[in-house]
Design a protein around this motif. Structure first.
Motif, PDB file in Angstrom:
ATOM      1  N   SER A 132       0.819  -1.217   0.000  1.00 33.17           N
ATOM      2  CA  SER A 132       0.000   0.000   0.000  1.00 33.17           C
ATOM      3  C   SER A 132       0.851   1.264   0.000  1.00 33.17           C
ATOM      4  O   SER A 132       0.329   2.357   0.194  1.00 33.17           O
ATOM      5  CB  SER A 132      -0.921   0.016   1.222  1.00 33.17           C
ATOM      6  N   LYS A 133       2.149   1.141  -0.235  1.00 39.05           N
ATOM      7  CA  LYS A 133       3.047   2.282  -0.097  1.00 39.05           C
ATOM      8  C   LYS A 133       3.252   3.058  -1.392  1.00 39.05           C
ATOM      9  O   LYS A 133       4.117   3.928  -1.465  1.00 39.05           O
ATOM     10  CB  LYS A 133       4.395   1.819   0.447  1.00 39.05           C
ATOM     11  N   PHE A 134       2.495   2.764  -2.411  1.00 38.88           N
ATOM     12  CA  PHE A 134       2.652   3.468  -3.688  1.00 38.88           C
ATOM     13  C   PHE A 134       2.297   4.952  -3.534  1.00 38.88           C
ATOM     14  O   PHE A 134       1.347   5.313  -2.844  1.00 38.88           O
ATOM     15  CB  PHE A 134       1.741   2.839  -4.741  1.00 38.88           C
ATOM     16  N   LEU A 135       3.074   5.792  -4.202  1.00 35.33           N
ATOM     17  CA  LEU A 135       2.835   7.231  -4.220  1.00 35.33           C
ATOM     18  C   LEU A 135       2.613   7.697  -5.649  1.00 35.33           C
ATOM     19  O   LEU A 135       3.227   7.184  -6.584  1.00 35.33           O
ATOM     20  CB  LEU A 135       4.026   7.988  -3.623  1.00 35.33           C
ATOM     21  N   LEU A 136       1.772   8.693  -5.816  1.00 39.88           N
ATOM     22  CA  LEU A 136       1.474   9.221  -7.139  1.00 39.88           C
ATOM     23  C   LEU A 136       2.726   9.779  -7.810  1.00 39.88           C
ATOM     24  O   LEU A 136       2.920   9.622  -9.017  1.00 39.88           O
ATOM     25  CB  LEU A 136       0.399  10.309  -7.035  1.00 39.88           C
ATOM     26  N   THR A 137       3.585  10.414  -7.033  1.00 41.30           N
ATOM     27  CA  THR A 137       4.817  10.955  -7.613  1.00 41.30           C
ATOM     28  C   THR A 137       5.714   9.838  -8.150  1.00 41.30           C
ATOM     29  O   THR A 137       6.387  10.005  -9.177  1.00 41.30           O
ATOM     30  CB  THR A 137       5.595  11.770  -6.561  1.00 41.30           C
ATOM     31  N   ILE A 138       5.713   8.686  -7.462  1.00 41.55           N
ATOM     32  CA  ILE A 138       6.471   7.535  -7.957  1.00 41.55           C
ATOM     33  C   ILE A 138       5.885   7.064  -9.284  1.00 41.55           C
ATOM     34  O   ILE A 138       6.612   6.721 -10.220  1.00 41.55           O
ATOM     35  CB  ILE A 138       6.440   6.381  -6.936  1.00 41.55           C
ATOM     36  N   GLY A 139       4.556   7.052  -9.380  1.00 39.42           N
ATOM     37  CA  GLY A 139       3.908   6.648 -10.622  1.00 39.42           C
ATOM     38  C   GLY A 139       4.276   7.541 -11.787  1.00 39.42           C
ATOM     39  O   GLY A 139       4.494   7.069 -12.912  1.00 39.42           O
ATOM     40  N   HIS A 140       4.358   8.854 -11.538  1.00 39.52           N
ATOM     41  CA  HIS A 140       4.765   9.776 -12.600  1.00 39.52           C
ATOM     42  C   HIS A 140       6.185   9.475 -13.066  1.00 39.52           C
ATOM     43  O   HIS A 140       6.472   9.481 -14.270  1.00 39.52           O
ATOM     44  CB  HIS A 140       4.673  11.214 -12.085  1.00 39.52           C
ATOM     45  N   GLU A 141       7.073   9.179 -12.120  1.00 41.51           N
ATOM     46  CA  GLU A 141       8.444   8.831 -12.489  1.00 41.51           C
ATOM     47  C   GLU A 141       8.485   7.515 -13.261  1.00 41.51           C
ATOM     48  O   GLU A 141       9.283   7.352 -14.198  1.00 41.51           O
ATOM     49  CB  GLU A 141       9.309   8.753 -11.231  1.00 41.51           C
ATOM     50  N   GLN A 142       7.657   6.557 -12.885  1.00 44.97           N
ATOM     51  CA  GLN A 142       7.597   5.287 -13.612  1.00 44.97           C
ATOM     52  C   GLN A 142       7.207   5.509 -15.069  1.00 44.97           C
ATOM     53  O   GLN A 142       7.781   4.902 -15.979  1.00 44.97           O
ATOM     54  CB  GLN A 142       6.585   4.350 -12.947  1.00 44.97           C
ATOM     55  N   VAL A 143       6.224   6.368 -15.286  1.00 46.74           N
ATOM     56  CA  VAL A 143       5.783   6.649 -16.657  1.00 46.74           C
ATOM     57  C   VAL A 143       6.917   7.267 -17.467  1.00 46.74           C
ATOM     58  O   VAL A 143       7.132   6.914 -18.634  1.00 46.74           O
ATOM     59  CB  VAL A 143       4.543   7.569 -16.648  1.00 46.74           C
ATOM     60  N   HIS A 144       7.669   8.181 -16.851  1.00 50.30           N
ATOM     61  CA  HIS A 144       8.821   8.771 -17.541  1.00 50.30           C
ATOM     62  C   HIS A 144       9.833   7.683 -17.914  1.00 50.30           C
ATOM     63  O   HIS A 144      10.377   7.680 -19.019  1.00 50.30           O
ATOM     64  CB  HIS A 144       9.489   9.815 -16.647  1.00 50.30           C
TER      65      HIS A 144
END
Length: 398
Positions: A376-388
């Motif tokens: 449950s530790k996912f962060l939206l900012t991490i998701g944006h970096e993943q997309v990049h």
């Protein structure tokens, strides 16, 4: 910062990025001010196609390739075949469509695909039969107030979703003083404040004041007699006085160290309520004991016990998954070894890098909440970096 940088190229999203730079947007604010403008922009692009009300059934490879066929070069050269279902015209059932692509990015998330309530992570007896009475997300209790006023609700879970739900039910009771809101709170863990192990651990210098407020409320409710219902002031676990305590019509009973054994119907009840049988869990090894007790006349069960990824859609692809989290193995290993993996604070983490986004299946990527598996530790900012990172890999032809 991530919202600003990602939205800067799209005029409709730029204002939202500037306004929210110093704040934490709510889900509705994020939807209205960022996702919807972004969706409208993408829908208006000649190079994009948005398929609404579409469900992915399965993803495979073209030609004769099956999951067991090895050879990275062969698999890289084969396109993907994605079977989807959409609503047929005039609402006449479903229709199928096959989508051919060079790459697939799975960003389908885990929200709504909740974990089971029974011991060992499997369904409790009767749980599947009562699925219509079980909510596995944080409900909007204001819009559905009739479901909770003068009714009994069981909330299961000991993370921030659970205490958020309980806090919303508390606020509902305060706004409807002529009605009662009865809540049974069930957790697998206990609240051992005296031994230095409270139900919600304190995060020093917490940058999220709302999270700290919820933690204090949770520990106070779990430490009090009957949730301090009927009292105006109660001492919290850290010795501070709590001014805004639940109104007398909010009645909470806390059940520590229990797991759900079964759900059954109250046959004599015209309102079709349920009975929950709880089995006590041993304090030391969390093994089930012989002690059980029942909660009766429950109208709704709210299961805030986490989510799991739906991995069935890529069963025919070569994806190495973590046996514990069900996330992609490279990313899961990086998260477990990172300094933030053992921290209570989900903010204490950094993006592991683009190499962790790669799977044995070439050009298949899992991003967003689903990439963290059951964590449950996912962060939206991490998701944006993943997309990049994925965009870089696609541009490199990997």
């Amino acid at each position: 910062e991530a919202l600003t940088s990602l939205g800067a190229a799209i005029p409709e999203c730029k204002e939202m990025g500037k306004e929210m730079e110093a704040d934490y947007p709510t889900g509705k604010e994020f939807l209205d001010q960022y996702l919807r403008p972004l969706g409208e922009y993408v829908a208006g692009s000649e190079r994009c196609k948005i398929m609404l009300e579409t469900k992915v059934v399965s993803i495979g490879k073209s030609s004769k390739l099956l999951k067991g066929d090895m050879g990275k070069i062969r698999r890289k050269g084969a396109s993907f075949r994605t079977l989807v279902t959409t609503q047929a015209d005039h609402g006449k059932g479903e229709k199928e469509e096959m989508i051919i692509s060079d790459a697939v990015v799975d960003a389908s998330g885990t929200y709504g695909n909740g974990n089971w309530l029974g011991q060992g992570g499997i369904p409790a007896l009767g749980e599947r039969s009562f699925s219509a009475s079980i909510i596995r997300t944080i409900p909007n209790v204001v819009e559905d107030a009739a479901r909770y006023l003068n009714k009994t609700t069981a909330v299961v879970g000991s993370a921030y979703s659970a205490i958020t739900t309980i806090n919303k039910l508390k606020e509902l009771a305060a706004a409807n003083t002529a009605a009662t809101v009865d809540v049974h709170w069930c957790t697998r863990r206990g609240n051992d404040v005296a031994e230095g192990s409270p139900l919600y651990e304190k995060i020093e210098n917490d940058p999220l004041p709302q999270r700290e407020t919820l933690s204090k409320l949770a520990n106070a409710l779990a430490s009090s007699n009957n949730g301090c219902a009927g009292t105006s002031v109660c001492a919290t676990t850290d010795g501070e006085a709590k001014d805004e305590w639940p109104a007398p019509n909010f009645r909470l009973l806390y059940h520590p160290r229990v797991q759900l054994e079964s759900i059954s119907s109250n046959a004599a009840d015209s309102d079709s309520t349920m009975s929950l049988l709880l089995r006590d869990v041993n304090e030391l090894d969390e093994a089930a004991t012989d002690k059980v007790h029942a909660i009766k006349d429950v109208s709704t069960v709210i299961a805030n016990v986490g989510f799991r990824p739906d991995t069935s859609i890529f069963q025919e692809l070569q994806v190495h998954q973590c046996y514990a989290s069900e996330g992609p193995m490279k990313l899961a290993a990086a998260l477990m070894s990172a300094s933030g993996s053992g921290s209570v604070d989900c903010l204490a983490q950094e993006s592991p890098g683009k190499d962790t986004m790669m799977n044995p299946e070439p050009s298949f990527y899992i991003v967003g909440m689903k990439s963290y598996g059951r964590s449950s530790k996912f962060l939206l900012t991490i998701g944006h970096e993943q997309v990049h990172h994925v965009m870089e890999l696609l541009n490199e032809g990997i």
